[in-house]
Design a protein around this motif. Structure first.
Motif, PDB file in Angstrom:
ATOM      1  N   ALA A 165       0.875  -1.194   0.092  1.00  0.00           N
ATOM      2  CA  ALA A 165       0.122   0.103   0.201  1.00  0.00           C
ATOM      3  C   ALA A 165       1.337   1.222  -0.032  1.00  0.00           C
ATOM      4  O   ALA A 165       1.701   1.031   0.495  1.00  0.00           O
ATOM      5  CB  ALA A 165      -0.275   0.123   1.123  1.00  0.00           C
ATOM      6  N   THR A 166       0.369   2.611  -0.773  1.00  0.00           N
ATOM      7  CA  THR A 166       0.921   3.079  -0.609  1.00  0.00           C
ATOM      8  C   THR A 166       0.517   4.773  -0.438  1.00  0.00           C
ATOM      9  O   THR A 166      -0.365   4.008  -0.204  1.00  0.00           O
ATOM     10  CB  THR A 166       1.193   3.796  -2.275  1.00  0.00           C
ATOM     11  N   ARG A 167       1.520   5.244   0.032  1.00  0.00           N
ATOM     12  CA  ARG A 167       0.242   6.326   1.188  1.00  0.00           C
ATOM     13  C   ARG A 167      -0.233   7.322  -0.158  1.00  0.00           C
ATOM     14  O   ARG A 167       0.559   7.466  -1.340  1.00  0.00           O
ATOM     15  CB  ARG A 167       1.055   7.667   1.558  1.00  0.00           C
ATOM     16  N   PRO A 168      -1.264   8.182   0.126  1.00  0.00           N
ATOM     17  CA  PRO A 168      -2.192   8.315  -0.989  1.00  0.00           C
ATOM     18  C   PRO A 168      -1.262   9.587  -1.525  1.00  0.00           C
ATOM     19  O   PRO A 168      -0.202  10.342  -1.195  1.00  0.00           O
ATOM     20  CB  PRO A 168      -3.058   9.689  -0.122  1.00  0.00           C
ATOM     21  N   GLN A 169      -1.076   9.853  -2.783  1.00  0.00           N
ATOM     22  CA  GLN A 169      -0.502  11.015  -3.094  1.00  0.00           C
ATOM     23  C   GLN A 169      -0.903  11.377  -4.586  1.00  0.00           C
ATOM     24  O   GLN A 169      -1.636  10.850  -5.210  1.00  0.00           O
ATOM     25  CB  GLN A 169       0.538   9.682  -4.264  1.00  0.00           C
ATOM     26  N   PHE A 170      -0.520  12.782  -4.392  1.00  0.00           N
ATOM     27  CA  PHE A 170      -1.827  13.398  -5.229  1.00  0.00           C
ATOM     28  C   PHE A 170      -0.578  13.651  -6.431  1.00  0.00           C
ATOM     29  O   PHE A 170      -0.698  14.850  -7.571  1.00  0.00           O
ATOM     30  CB  PHE A 170      -2.133  14.003  -4.382  1.00  0.00           C
ATOM     31  N   VAL A 171       0.448  14.785  -6.162  1.00  0.00           N
ATOM     32  CA  VAL A 171       1.494  15.608  -6.120  1.00  0.00           C
ATOM     33  C   VAL A 171       1.725  14.273  -7.785  1.00  0.00           C
ATOM     34  O   VAL A 171       1.696  15.606  -8.667  1.00  0.00           O
ATOM     35  CB  VAL A 171       2.915  15.821  -5.476  1.00  0.00           C
ATOM     36  N   LEU A 172       2.646  13.568  -7.375  1.00  0.00           N
ATOM     37  CA  LEU A 172       3.428  12.653  -8.883  1.00  0.00           C
ATOM     38  C   LEU A 172       2.390  12.720 -10.023  1.00  0.00           C
ATOM     39  O   LEU A 172       2.804  12.719 -10.588  1.00  0.00           O
ATOM     40  CB  LEU A 172       4.278  11.081  -7.901  1.00  0.00           C
ATOM     41  N   SER A 212      -7.811   0.345   0.371  1.00  0.00           N
ATOM     42  CA  SER A 212      -9.536  -0.009   0.966  1.00  0.00           C
ATOM     43  C   SER A 212      -9.647  -1.122   1.365  1.00  0.00           C
ATOM     44  O   SER A 212      -9.061  -2.126   0.997  1.00  0.00           O
ATOM     45  CB  SER A 212     -10.106   0.442   0.126  1.00  0.00           C
ATOM     46  N   PRO A 213     -10.685  -1.235   2.295  1.00  0.00           N
ATOM     47  CA  PRO A 213     -11.239  -2.081   2.604  1.00  0.00           C
ATOM     48  C   PRO A 213     -11.079  -3.599   1.510  1.00  0.00           C
ATOM     49  O   PRO A 213     -10.700  -4.680   1.566  1.00  0.00           O
ATOM     50  CB  PRO A 213     -12.546  -2.359   3.724  1.00  0.00           C
ATOM     51  N   THR A 214     -12.038  -2.980   0.762  1.00  0.00           N
ATOM     52  CA  THR A 214     -12.247  -3.861  -0.303  1.00  0.00           C
ATOM     53  C   THR A 214     -10.609  -4.395  -1.237  1.00  0.00           C
ATOM     54  O   THR A 214     -10.517  -5.583  -1.421  1.00  0.00           O
ATOM     55  CB  THR A 214     -12.686  -3.749  -2.089  1.00  0.00           C
ATOM     56  N   SER A 255     -20.333  -4.720   2.087  1.00  0.00           N
ATOM     57  CA  SER A 255     -21.688  -3.846   1.835  1.00  0.00           C
ATOM     58  C   SER A 255     -21.291  -3.874  -0.128  1.00  0.00           C
ATOM     59  O   SER A 255     -21.012  -3.877   0.087  1.00  0.00           O
ATOM     60  CB  SER A 255     -21.178  -2.148   2.052  1.00  0.00           C
ATOM     61  N   ALA A 256     -23.162  -3.303  -0.382  1.00  0.00           N
ATOM     62  CA  ALA A 256     -23.330  -2.955  -1.509  1.00  0.00           C
ATOM     63  C   ALA A 256     -22.524  -2.702  -2.525  1.00  0.00           C
ATOM     64  O   ALA A 256     -21.888  -3.309  -3.806  1.00  0.00           O
ATOM     65  CB  ALA A 256     -24.595  -3.099  -2.091  1.00  0.00           C
ATOM     66  N   PHE A 257     -22.097  -1.874  -2.510  1.00  0.00           N
ATOM     67  CA  PHE A 257     -21.345  -0.771  -2.553  1.00  0.00           C
ATOM     68  C   PHE A 257     -20.246  -0.438  -2.893  1.00  0.00           C
ATOM     69  O   PHE A 257     -19.410   0.165  -3.547  1.00  0.00           O
ATOM     70  CB  PHE A 257     -21.866   0.469  -3.420  1.00  0.00           C
ATOM     71  N   ASP A 258     -19.654  -1.092  -2.109  1.00  0.00           N
ATOM     72  CA  ASP A 258     -18.176  -1.295  -1.432  1.00  0.00           C
ATOM     73  C   ASP A 258     -16.674  -0.876  -2.425  1.00  0.00           C
ATOM     74  O   ASP A 258     -16.400  -0.291  -2.672  1.00  0.00           O
ATOM     75  CB  ASP A 258     -17.872  -2.189  -0.497  1.00  0.00           C
ATOM     76  N   LEU A 259     -16.922  -1.365  -3.495  1.00  0.00           N
ATOM     77  CA  LEU A 259     -16.340  -1.249  -4.697  1.00  0.00           C
ATOM     78  C   LEU A 259     -16.001   0.031  -5.533  1.00  0.00           C
ATOM     79  O   LEU A 259     -14.915   0.359  -5.521  1.00  0.00           O
ATOM     80  CB  LEU A 259     -16.375  -2.676  -5.692  1.00  0.00           C
ATOM     81  N   LEU A 260     -16.959   0.325  -5.791  1.00  0.00           N
ATOM     82  CA  LEU A 260     -17.039   1.687  -6.019  1.00  0.00           C
ATOM     83  C   LEU A 260     -16.712   2.860  -5.299  1.00  0.00           C
ATOM     84  O   LEU A 260     -16.358   3.335  -5.212  1.00  0.00           O
ATOM     85  CB  LEU A 260     -18.618   2.099  -6.281  1.00  0.00           C
ATOM     86  N   VAL A 261     -17.379   2.425  -4.043  1.00  0.00           N
ATOM     87  CA  VAL A 261     -16.978   4.046  -3.147  1.00  0.00           C
ATOM     88  C   VAL A 261     -15.235   3.813  -2.835  1.00  0.00           C
ATOM     89  O   VAL A 261     -14.782   5.062  -2.916  1.00  0.00           O
ATOM     90  CB  VAL A 261     -17.472   2.908  -1.671  1.00  0.00           C
ATOM     91  N   ASP A 262     -14.879   2.496  -2.372  1.00  0.00           N
ATOM     92  CA  ASP A 262     -13.615   2.069  -2.018  1.00  0.00           C
ATOM     93  C   ASP A 262     -12.513   2.893  -3.604  1.00  0.00           C
ATOM     94  O   ASP A 262     -12.127   3.538  -2.689  1.00  0.00           O
ATOM     95  CB  ASP A 262     -13.251   0.915  -2.278  1.00  0.00           C
ATOM     96  N   MET A 263     -13.198   2.768  -4.291  1.00  0.00           N
ATOM     97  CA  MET A 263     -12.083   3.530  -5.462  1.00  0.00           C
ATOM     98  C   MET A 263     -12.237   4.825  -5.685  1.00  0.00           C
ATOM     99  O   MET A 263     -11.623   5.901  -6.016  1.00  0.00           O
ATOM    100  CB  MET A 263     -13.236   3.210  -7.383  1.00  0.00           C
ATOM    101  N   VAL A 264     -13.959   5.604  -5.930  1.00  0.00           N
ATOM    102  CA  VAL A 264     -14.007   6.999  -5.689  1.00  0.00           C
ATOM    103  C   VAL A 264     -14.082   8.272  -4.227  1.00  0.00           C
ATOM    104  O   VAL A 264     -12.888   8.771  -4.367  1.00  0.00           O
ATOM    105  CB  VAL A 264     -15.171   6.857  -6.300  1.00  0.00           C
ATOM    106  N   LEU A 265     -14.442   7.553  -3.090  1.00  0.00           N
ATOM    107  CA  LEU A 265     -14.176   8.350  -1.693  1.00  0.00           C
ATOM    108  C   LEU A 265     -13.580   7.237  -0.827  1.00  0.00           C
ATOM    109  O   LEU A 265     -14.080   6.894  -0.383  1.00  0.00           O
ATOM    110  CB  LEU A 265     -15.285   8.071  -1.043  1.00  0.00           C
ATOM    111  N   PRO A 266     -12.555   6.952  -1.392  1.00  0.00           N
ATOM    112  CA  PRO A 266     -11.706   6.358   0.113  1.00  0.00           C
ATOM    113  C   PRO A 266     -11.745   6.155   1.410  1.00  0.00           C
ATOM    114  O   PRO A 266     -12.185   5.577   2.385  1.00  0.00           O
ATOM    115  CB  PRO A 266     -10.398   6.252  -0.275  1.00  0.00           C
ATOM    116  N   ARG A 267     -12.059   7.580   1.965  1.00  0.00           N
ATOM    117  CA  ARG A 267     -12.314   8.583   3.173  1.00  0.00           C
ATOM    118  C   ARG A 267     -13.873   7.952   3.834  1.00  0.00           C
ATOM    119  O   ARG A 267     -13.822   8.066   4.629  1.00  0.00           O
ATOM    120  CB  ARG A 267     -12.521   9.893   2.773  1.00  0.00           C
ATOM    121  N   LEU A 268     -14.525   7.555   3.256  1.00  0.00           N
ATOM    122  CA  LEU A 268     -15.882   7.623   3.284  1.00  0.00           C
ATOM    123  C   LEU A 268     -15.923   6.093   4.223  1.00  0.00           C
ATOM    124  O   LEU A 268     -16.724   5.946   5.050  1.00  0.00           O
ATOM    125  CB  LEU A 268     -16.530   7.283   2.424  1.00  0.00           C
TER     126      LEU A 268
END
Lengths: 680, 240, 272
Positions: free
Chosen positions: A325-332, A508-510, C107-120
């Motif tokens: 996992a990498t830290r969130p990167q925006f600059v690069l 992310s969790p997924t 959860s149902a839309f976890d893949l999408l949420v994780d890609m778009v709004l990881p903070r959520l």
């Protein structure tokens, strides 16, 4: 009736070569647990060597830069026996080299590295021969009296088919006897079941493996020499005979020589019949049904034997390359995107085209990062999935007139559906078997669907209208000016968004659940992860991203043709993604830069080497070699090597000499540890 | 002559020692038992002697040859045989084929196999059967026979009684005594049926948590069984 | 009160081999129950059957539900969680991530949420849960390490912590103390008691008899897949049949363990 026999016999030739390649696959698998995807390429290579000796009187040297041929002082070609001996000697050397340089170092590597390496050999051999001999069909003089024929009833049966069949049967029986009765054969069978036991009894698995690889190469070489005169010799033709050969070995559950050969011969005959059907039944698909058959056989065989496929005792699978996992990167990413945008507005058309190719390549590599890097499944049909999107897009945009944002979106969803369909076998089948399925699926879809004029316009392709956004023309080319900046910028922006999404996913969790499934399905299930769902999600997402690549290819070419999506492109895309780094987004970006027609090769071939005609072969040579080296030396790819180097440098700057924690030392040690654990 | 000498051996996996500072030896013609509760490090010790687990510290000498730096398959050719815990039979091969793979190069297979089958008469009618189809007792017999067919001078047997009823094990152990006496082969025996092992062994070592906690002549240990129980069942049993 | 877990006639067959044969076993809420027996007695197969990793017949009642037909991840979600003999950690994930996988729910839309709004989806309270699970096994400082950097003993503890992170009702532990030295094993015993105080019940499979006798309220003894004995720890400990299963055939000697002299340990022959 006569027709039936004639076409069955025509098919016997392909059946025989599939059988001979399959025998080699089986021997190699029994000796070392590796399924060698390059077995067909070995047959092809030896066939070319034989052709060169017999017709040109020269011995071909595969290495670019060296003289192409050694002249043996026989301008009309060597005599058949000498040519055969030299060709088979080459096969022996090739077998030894494959063992020593590739498969031996990868003994304890994960399945992915083994598949990648054997695919690397396949690309390398094929590119080497294409480099020396071009891709035109060569005619090889036959060893077998091909003119002779006899008739049964009204059917004329050429002798060569009969002799080939007899050769296959004799070799199968001989191998069966070798593995049934000889001490060597028994020890190989024993070691395949329980390597530790064989070692304790004093057998060296290394020696066994090397002998098996020599035997496997000899079988493939013999097949190449015997069959090349009957089928047309091209660098790809024999290479792809690995697909029916794999189908037959699956039916034989990777063990029985007899079952494998019989299946291959019957499969060949059935393919012969299928080739004849379109002329008899008007409703029968005009092409590809013969190539669909091996795939169906593969799927049915895997579902029937499925999990009961014998796994080798030595299957001490090492770990896949790490996916950190990498830290969130925006600059690069932002800087990279900006640079790419600026390049589109400043560079010449050649560079712009190369850049577009790289962006498209990066999409495919990203999809492989999800599929293989995160989820751990080996897919050899990613370009096929991209191709599905391209053809769906063509149909929707051209024939149905659906406008821009909607038509590619639907096309990508179409690709997703195909990806989900491929995920169904992946629920039961993993590792190398899945690679076999995806290879077969890609080939079948290409031959049956892409090449069929009724569905796709066949070789002529289908037109795709240009993109219009809010009345703005974002076409790839305007007039003679190709790789328009607007088109490139659109592609780069979408790539940046998707890359960001995949980067988010890893943290992310997924993403964690993907990696949990990749690492250990049982433990993941025990930790509450729904493994099936994860696989569907992963395949779906990867296919969607591959679909984006397909759409851009379609828009770029304006005329969708199957050559962009053929199975060997899929295979070399995996190679490039693996070299770049299959476990990280940055790896995918590097993979994009390295992809066919991309900026790295544009620079190398056009700028450094001065636009040579056989640039494609040179690219393949480099990527094949790079793939093998990556699999052996640097499984995390270029991106991983860069990360480790950076860590080591930082640590050195901060703490002096590197500690043993993290980075290179731990990675280098991991396979050894796994082996110890497995032996315990 | 000593067929096995282990001195100050430390060994384990992934850099974590499982066995620490173990010293033991086996003489020609002698049966030595290596005892201890599960997880004590007995199997790891045998695997290290066979070269399958690398030595972390100390030395092992088999038949006068240092194990360090030897490929595991080379050790087998020196005259060492190891029957591992899981028996490691080739289940797809017949009894005869299994035995044939045990015969060392340059030895007449048929003769060597007949010799060994003399000790295991129960196997004789089964020579054509696949090893995977044998009963547990027959499989153990075959594993032992396959080790003996190589005419070893050091034989290591790991958990011979695993999964077998004690009554069957009782039939095996005398064979070992017989072979040790007849051929001068030294035997190192890891066994969970302690009392049975002590009946045929002349000496025994007891490991607990990777360290040697007890060693001595078998009859002495037999008489002081409480010592053994302590090392097997732990102090908790004694205190409680 | 009905027990938390009750199996009835649980049987596991692999091909023709019966690994577990008709075992009735129950675990009361808040108890530590030991499952012991010699090697190959069927203890791991029993846990495989409970967790859904091996097909079984018979009934598995857990917390009032019949779990027998559910897939493994559903059993885990119901609160029946296991650890592994060969520590099956996720090698690609850091220790913290290993625990996160166990904590997080799909959860149902976890893949999408994780890609778009990881903070959520930053799990609220996850950090605390992870810290407390790691604390329970004394491994808080290992959170950012990767499994390949840990010792065998540490890996075992992380395996236990991962199981605890799933907020289980019952943890089945398969040889958690194997490879621990005697001091580590004693410390592990007191940790098990702490875990039980948190309202988690434990089914413990281990060969470390010191640990088992020390912490278990009840013992079940398996031999050749069949239940050999069952009862309070003290009673089972003195059962001659159990001693025989462990030490082999007893001759005329009927010595029970409780009668053993406590000075036995001083008779060490080798280097410490």
């Amino acid at each position: 009736m006569t027709d039936l026999i004639v076409f069955a016999l025509l098919g016997l030739a392909t059946g025989a070569i599939a059988a001979l390649i399959g025998l080699g696959v089986l021997v190699g698998y029994r000796g070392s647990g590796v399924i060698n995807f390059a077995q067909g390429a070995v047959a092809m290579y030896i066939a070319y060597v034989f052709y060169s000796l017999r017709v040109l009187g020269t011995y071909p040297l595969p290495i670019p830069g060296l003289p192409g041929f050694i002249h043996l002082g026989a301008p009309n070609g060597l005599s058949a026996p000498i040519a055969v001996v030299l060709s088979l000697a080459t096969a022996v050397v090739l077998g030894v080299l494959m063992h020593l340089l590739v498969f031996r170092p990868l003994r304890h590597a994960p399945a992915l590295a083994k598949v990648a390496a054997s695919v690397g050999i396949m690309i390398l051999l094929q590119a080497a021969m294409a480099f020396r001999f071009g891709t035109n069909t060569q005619t090889v003089p036959s060893l077998i009296p091909s003119s002779g024929a006899f008739s049964v009833g009204h059917a004329i049966i050429p002798w060569d088919r009969v002799i080939l069949t007899v050769v296959v049967i004799v070799l199968s029986v001989g191998l069966w006897a070798l593995f049934r009765y000889s001490r060597f054969g028994l020890s190989v069978r024993g070691a395949a079941e329980n390597e530790k036991a064989a070692i304790l009894l004093g057998f060296s698995p290394d020696r066994q493996a090397s002998l098996n690889w020599v035997l496997a190469s000899l079988l493939a070489g013999l097949g190449g020499i015997l069959v090349a005169p009957i089928i047309n010799l091209t660098p790809t033709g024999l290479t792809l005979e690995i697909i029916p050969a794999l189908a037959a070995t699956l039916v034989a559950r990777f063990s029985s020589f007899g079952v494998m050969s019989a299946t291959a011969l019957v499969l060949g005959m059935a393919q012969g019949e299928l080739q004849n059907l379109p002329s008899k039944l008007s409703w029968w698909p005009s092409t590809g049904s013969d190539q669909l058959l091996p795939f169906l056989v593969i799927v049915v065989a895997l579902f029937l034997v499925g999990n009961s496929l014998p796994s080798r005792g030595a299957a001490s699978e090492g770990r896949l390359p790490a996916a950190h996992a990498t830290r969130p990167q925006f600059v690069l990413p932002a800087v990279a995107t900006a640079i790419a945008v600026v390049m589109f507005f400043t560079l010449s058309a050649g560079y712009r085209l190369a850049l577009v190719n790289s962006v498209i390549g990066a999409f495919v590599c990203l999809s492989l990062v999800v599929m293989t890097g995160f989820l751990g499944t080996i897919a050899l049909c990613q370009m096929t999935i991209a191709g599905v999107a391209a053809y769906v897009l063509a149909a929707l945009a051209q024939r149905a007139g659906i406008p821009f944002p909607l038509s590619p979106l639907l096309a990508c969803l179409g690709a997703t559906v195909v990806g989900l369909a491929i995920a169904i076998p992946a629920l039961r089948v993993r590792g190398i078997s899945l690679a076999v399925i995806t290879l077969g699926a890609g080939w079948a879809i290409e031959e049956f669907f892409f090449n069929n004029p009724t569905y796709t316009g066949g070789v002529n392709g289908t037109n795709v209208p240009a993109i219009h956004i809010l009345g703005l023309n974002v076409a790839f080319s305007k007039g003679s000016e190709i790789a328009q900046p607007a088109f490139g910028v659109l592609a780069v922006i979408i790539l940046a968004l998707i890359a960001l999404g995949v980067m988010n996913l890893r943290r992310s969790p997924t993403g964690r659940r993907f990696l949990a499934v990749r690492g250990n399905e049982r433990a993941a299930a025990a930790a509450g992860v729904d493994v099936k769902r994860m696989k569907f999600l992963g395949f779906g997402l990867a296919s969607f991203i591959a679909g984006i690549a397909g759409c851009f290819v379609a828009y770029q070419q304006t005329l969708v043709s199957q050559s962009s999506f053929d199975i060997l492109v899929s295979v070399s895309v995996l190679a490039i993604a693996y070299i770049g780094g299959i476990t990280s987004v940055s790896g995918a970006m590097i993979g994009g830069a390295l992809s066919t027609g991309g900026i790295v090769f544009y620079f190398l071939l056009v700028v450094v080497l001065g636009n040579r005609s056989n640039g494609l072969e040179i690219e393949d040579l480099i990527s094949g070699l790079g793939l093998i080296l990556t699999a052996i030396l640097n499984p995390e790819g270029i991106a991983g090597a860069m990360r480790i180097t950076k860590q080591t440098l930082m640590r050195r700057l901060r703490f002096g000499p590197p500690s043993a924690r993290g980075g290179v030392p731990v990675l280098a040690k991991a396979p050894v540890q796994d082996r110890e654990r497995e032996l315990a | 002559m000593k067929v096995l000498e282990v001195s100050e051996l430390t060994t384990g996996y992934s850099g974590a020692p499982v066995v620490r500072h173990l010293s033991l030896e086996v003489d020609e013609g002698e049966i030595v038992a290596l005892l201890g509760p599960n997880g004590a490090g007995k199997t790891t010790t045998l695997l290290t002697v066979s070269g399958l687990v690398p030595i972390m510290g100390g030395d092992i000498t088999v038949l006068g040859v240092p194990v360090r730096g030897h490929a595991p398959h080379g050790l087998a050719r020196l005259g060492m045989a190891h029957v591992p815990e899981e028996r490691a039979l080739f289940s797809q091969l017949s009894v005869r084929e299994n035995l044939r793979l045990g015969v060392q190069r340059g030895v007449k297979a048929a003769q060597a196999i007949d010799d060994v089958l003399g000790h295991f008469s129960a196997l004789q009618p089964l020579v054509g059967r696949k090893a995977g189809l044998l009963s547990g007792g027959e499989q153990q017999m075959l594993a032992l026979a396959r080790a003996l067919v190589s005419r070893p001078r050091l034989l290591m047997v790991d958990e011979m009684s695993l999964g077998l009823a004690p009554i069957i094990v009782e039939q095996f152990l005398p064979v070992l005594s017989h072979i040790a006496a007849e051929t001068g082969c030294g035997v190192l025996l890891v066994e969970q049926h302690v009392r049975l092992a002590l009946q045929i062994a002349s000496r025994a070592y007891v490991l607990a948590h990777g360290e040697l906690v007890l060693e001595g002549p078998a009859d002495h240990l037999m008489k002081n069984e409480d010592l053994l129980e302590t090392s097997y069942l732990g102090q908790g049993a004694v205190d409680g | 009160m009905s027990p938390l877990l009750a199996t009835m006639a649980l049987t596991v067959r692999y091909g023709g081999v019966v690994a577990v044969s008709g075992v009735d076993l129950s675990v009361e809420e808040g108890h530590i129950v030991g499952l012991i027996g010699p090697n190959g007695a069927g203890k791991t197969s029993f846990i495989d059957a409970l967790s859904g990793m091996a097909p079984s017949s018979g009934t598995i009642r857990f917390d009032g539900q019949d779990l027998g037909k559910r897939p493994p991840h559903r059993r885990a979600k119901a609160g029946l969680v296991r650890t592994w003999q060969s520590i099956e950690l996720f090698e690609d994930l850091s220790v913290r991530e290993n625990l996160q996988v166990a904590l997080e729910r799909e959860s149902a839309f976890d893949l999408l949420v994780d890609m778009v709004l990881p903070r959520l989806r930053r799990g609220a309270g996850h950090e605390e849960a992870i810290a407390s699970a790691l604390d329970l096994v004394g491994a808080r400082d290992l959170a950012d390490r990767y499994p390949s950097e840990l010792s065998q003993g540490q890996r075992k503890m992380i395996g236990v912590a991962r199981a605890l992170a799933q907020r289980p009702r019952l943890v089945c532990m398969d040889e958690p103390a194997a490879g621990l030295d005697s001091e580590e094993s004693r410390r592990f015993g007191s940790r098990l008691r702490q875990i039980v105080q948190q309202g988690i019940s434990i089914l413990l499979v281990d060969h470390d008899m010191g640990l088992v006798f020390d912490v278990c309220d009840e013992l079940y003894v398996l031999n050749f897949g069949v239940l050999l004995a069952h009862g309070p720890t003290s009673a089972v400990r003195d059962d001659p049949a159990v001693i025989e299963a462990y030490l082999g055939r007893s001759g005329d000697d009927e010595a029970s363990l409780a009668e053993s002299p406590s000075d036995g340990l001083s008779a060490t022959g080798g280097p410490e």
